[in-house]
Write a protein that holds these residues in place. Sequence first.
Motif: not given
Length: 372
Positions: A87, A90, A138, A140, A142-144, A167, A170-172
Amino acid sequence: MDQQIYLDYNASTPIAPEVVQSMKPLLENYYGNPSAMHWAGKPVKEELHKARAQVAKLISSAPEEVIFTSGGSESNNLALKGLYYRNQAKGNHIITSKIDHPAIINPCRFLEQLGAKVTYVNVDQYGKVSAEDIEKAITDETILITIMHSNNEVGTLQPIKEIGEIANKYDIAFHTDASQSIGKVPVNVEDLNVDMLTIAGHKVYAPKGIGALYIKKGIGLEPLIHGAGHEFGLRAGTENTLLAAGLGAACELSQKLLKTNNIQELTNYFLSRLNDAFSDQVVLNGHPTDRLPNTLNINFINKVGQDILDQMPELAASTGSACHSGNVELSPVLKEMNVPEHIGMGAIRFSLGMNTTKDEIDKVIARLKEIV
């Protein structure tokens, strides 16, 4: 004490008799490759399917969402590195806590060398993270988010469900290391709102060298080990069905223990005896209530925990502090909790298990009275 007493179940557990029995057929009769389509492979494949279903049932997931690994460390590495590698387009930001296990902290440090940005969130005096602090961290990119379900040293339970909701908002992707929690408290991946969850076999009466990673459908990971399509293409190599069967049986046993075991009652008794015996000479580390039911991390004020344990060679317990040439260095967890040195240097972790008895606790208390 006139007997050896084991109070270090958070470090490792004995293999349960039920687990040993579950592995015997794979030691004595079943030797085929589980990927083989003939008579020798089919029963092995059935054992693998059974074990996967047993693990899935304990955490309320689908069997195909369970990946067998070599243990908690590999599961954590697969979750963190696998998600980061897949990812990077992203974003490159990861959030964890300052007291997470080294099997989380060190992969994060490694990923920082590859360009990842990691935020290490503070904890309070009980070793608990704030969901609000997680949300504030968090970005923009942040992926995990990865936060341990319970701390291995002090036992404090983290607000995983609340963090999971953040999470999701924010779709994380959200991962939790539940190595210490499995079998001690109920763990339901749907209730906790997690996308990935780590299990370590030797913390739950299974053998060492086996673990699992729950991966929610739709979460994309890059494998760490490339090869054939074993474990749904996420971990190449012929499956260790022997140890997987052991983990499956241990997870089935855990469901029974969660309903019948009196570990919380026994831990409360131990703490009560300590307070009665030593009054204001002892202090509990960790949250007073939001804590694993088997864990007591106790400070013996103005004492050195390792010195006490050295005088009790029959007792298996642990201290997270390091002693070097007479100097005591507090464990990183106690440091982050801002435990004063004269208090924290006396820390000893007692962790109980299914074989612990009241008589053993009484003997430990009697011996501690003589020493302290």
